[in-house]
Design an enzyme around this catalytic site. Structure first.
Site, PDB file in Angstrom:
ATOM      1  N   GLY A 150       0.753  -1.262   0.136  1.00 30.57           N
ATOM      2  CA  GLY A 150      -0.172  -0.134  -0.055  1.00 30.57           C
ATOM      3  C   GLY A 150       0.813   1.474  -0.017  1.00 30.57           C
ATOM      4  O   GLY A 150       1.444   1.632   0.908  1.00 30.57           O
ATOM      5  N   MET A 151       1.007   1.909  -1.138  1.00 30.50           N
ATOM      6  CA  MET A 151       2.094   2.971  -1.322  1.00 30.50           C
ATOM      7  C   MET A 151       1.074   4.286  -1.169  1.00 30.50           C
ATOM      8  O   MET A 151       0.260   4.568  -1.788  1.00 30.50           O
ATOM      9  CB  MET A 151       2.382   3.147  -2.790  1.00 30.50           C
ATOM     10  CG  MET A 151       3.447   1.899  -3.090  1.00 30.50           C
ATOM     11  SD  MET A 151       4.907   1.663  -2.225  1.00 30.50           S
ATOM     12  CE  MET A 151       5.955   3.071  -2.797  1.00 30.50           C
ATOM     13  N   SER A 152       1.480   5.227   0.040  1.00 32.49           N
ATOM     14  CA  SER A 152       0.728   6.279   0.282  1.00 32.49           C
ATOM     15  C   SER A 152       1.434   7.595  -0.048  1.00 32.49           C
ATOM     16  O   SER A 152       0.697   8.715  -0.059  1.00 32.49           O
ATOM     17  CB  SER A 152       0.450   6.222   1.822  1.00 32.49           C
ATOM     18  OG  SER A 152       1.936   6.572   2.225  1.00 32.49           O
ATOM     19  N   GLY A 207       4.009   8.091   1.161  1.00 36.33           N
ATOM     20  CA  GLY A 207       4.965   8.439   2.463  1.00 36.33           C
ATOM     21  C   GLY A 207       6.261   7.874   2.628  1.00 36.33           C
ATOM     22  O   GLY A 207       6.304   6.916   1.869  1.00 36.33           O
ATOM     23  N   SER A 258       5.802   3.537   3.544  1.00 36.99           N
ATOM     24  CA  SER A 258       5.529   2.585   2.607  1.00 36.99           C
ATOM     25  C   SER A 258       6.740   2.558   1.695  1.00 36.99           C
ATOM     26  O   SER A 258       6.796   1.552   1.066  1.00 36.99           O
ATOM     27  CB  SER A 258       4.023   3.045   2.049  1.00 36.99           C
ATOM     28  OG  SER A 258       4.180   4.400   1.503  1.00 36.99           O
ATOM     29  N   CYS A 273     -10.896   2.656   9.162  1.00 37.22           N
ATOM     30  CA  CYS A 273     -10.205   2.487   8.099  1.00 37.22           C
ATOM     31  C   CYS A 273      -9.388   1.494   7.757  1.00 37.22           C
ATOM     32  O   CYS A 273      -9.502   0.858   6.646  1.00 37.22           O
ATOM     33  CB  CYS A 273      -9.433   4.073   7.673  1.00 37.22           C
ATOM     34  SG  CYS A 273      -8.703   4.004   6.358  1.00 37.22           S
ATOM     35  N   GLY A 279       3.073   0.225   5.750  1.00 35.60           N
ATOM     36  CA  GLY A 279       4.184   0.894   6.429  1.00 35.60           C
ATOM     37  C   GLY A 279       3.835   1.340   7.829  1.00 35.60           C
ATOM     38  O   GLY A 279       4.244   1.875   8.555  1.00 35.60           O
ATOM     39  N   CYS A 336      -7.588   9.752   8.793  1.00 37.12           N
ATOM     40  CA  CYS A 336      -7.077   8.759   7.829  1.00 37.12           C
ATOM     41  C   CYS A 336      -7.563   9.259   6.236  1.00 37.12           C
ATOM     42  O   CYS A 336      -8.893   9.286   6.227  1.00 37.12           O
ATOM     43  CB  CYS A 336      -7.639   7.543   8.384  1.00 37.12           C
ATOM     44  SG  CYS A 336      -7.297   6.132   7.353  1.00 37.12           S
TER      45      CYS A 336
END
Length: 368
Positions: A11-13, A15, A18, A102, A127, A199
């Site tokens: 899951g690439m945010s 940030g 991650s 979430c 992350g 979130c």
């Protein structure tokens, strides 16, 4: 013939956590791909720019690491399963934690299912600063190694089966190490500050944001002695133990101690305040929790000695849990605790292991 590497969707945010998670998994020999989740439909320019920047950062990291980035829109699921419930809780005068919801509904349900079914993943990774350990065929959730960043409080709703399908690479590291790795790799996210705020909805003025969806209902601010000393703009804007933003100063007797919210009378739309952060009205000897989730998914019966957190980053409180029925427990603290807030989560630990938790239904006040 060697077995092909397991496929992990990170899951690439956008940030740093991650970003480094993806690189660590590459180093461990996994076949890594990224997924950027869009969980909120922005309706103003500033929000849109933030979301676009996060996606651009996620893409830049994936390009640098040589991995594919998928995108998915979970905005409908977020609205139905997280946001509407969040508003309902606020309407009822409680203070919910949307990050926990979430994680339960989006990151470890919608994302997990999408990664497995649509992208053929063996695992997902995030992350989060937590660790997992497999004991007797069941995955356990452990606190992150970095005590300052441990996020197990937000993941207590996960069951052992979800944890078994999840990897948490940065949970074994401390935050400064994660930043150093990102800097050494030249990732654009290396110096990006950690996100705060709701979130996925990001950082914005919470009062303005909530006011878009819930009409403000002003009412009286009354002291524990029954004196009316001000007006609030809506109970939903206040939480137990809150000090700032009350708009009231000292009192007629000259005490300059700051005022704290000690209770909400939802029926009469009254905010109750007292002076001093250790005022007896703010203290609780225990709580009743409901909507329980135990990581091992075994029903809890009888009595248990453990520790509890009633909010994130709180020091663990030794306590005794007594089962009331299948979905309610009574928790008695060894020492009184301030600002136990209905709607928030009580999360239980045995040493490093996160056992699970539930929603605080009511606090058991200290009677003096």
């Amino acid at each position: 013939m060697s077995e092909s590497p397991k496929k992990v969707i990170v899951g690439m945010s956008g940030g740093v956590d991650s970003s480094v998670s993806a690189w660590l998994l590459q180093q461990q020999g996994y076949q890594v791909e990224g997924l950027f989740m869009k969980n909120w439909e922005e309706d103003d320019g500033e929000e849109y720019c933030t979301a676009a920047a996060d996606l651009a950062d996620a893409q830049a990291v994936c390009d640098k690491l040589g991995i594919e980035l998928h995108t998915v829109n979970f905005a409908a699921e977020y609205w139905d399963n997280v946001f509407e419930l969040f508003l309902e809780e606020y309407k009822a005068g409680r203070t919910p934690n949307p990050d926990i919801l979430c994680n339960k509904e989006i990151k470890f349900k919608a994302f997990l299912e999408f990664a497995a079914e649509d992208l053929g993943a063996d695992y997902i990774a995030t992350g989060h600063y937590v660790r997992r350990a497999d004991v007797n065929g069941k995955s356990r959730l452990l606190r992150g190694l970095d005590g300052n960043k441990d996020q197990s409080y937000f993941l207590y709703t996960l069951g052992h089966e979800q944890i078994a399908q999840s990897l948490f690479p940065v949970g074994e590291l401390e935050k400064p190490q994660v930043r150093k790795i990102a800097e050494d790799l030249g990732l654009v996210t290396a110096k990006k500050k950690d996100s705060t705020g709701i979130c996925f909805i990001g950082e914005r003025k919470f009062r303005d944001f909530l006011g878009r969806y819930l009409p403000a209902q002003p009412g009286k601010i009354i002291t524990v002695d029954g004196d009316e000393i001000g007006e609030h703009q809506g109970l939903m804007y206040h939480t137990l133990g809150q000090r700032k933003g009350l708009g009231i100063g000292g009192t007629k007797d000259g005490s300059e101690d700051p005022w704290y919210v000690v209770d909400k009378d939802v029926e009469n739309n009254v905010l109750i305040v007292a002076q001093g952060h250790e005022h007896p009205r703010l203290m609780s000897v225990g709580l009743i929790a409901q909507q329980l989730h135990w990581v091992d998914r075994e029903p809890f019966t009888g009595t248990l000695r453990c520790t509890v957190k009633t909010r994130y980053r709180q020091t663990d409180i030794p306590c005794t849990i007594n089962a009331l029925n299948d979905d309610r427990i009574e928790v008695i603290f060894d020492e009184p605790v301030a600002a136990v807030t209905p709607g928030q989560s009580a999360v239980f630990y045995s040493g490093e292991v996160c056992l699970g938790g539930g929603i605080i239904e009511q606090r058991l006040p200290l009677t003096v």
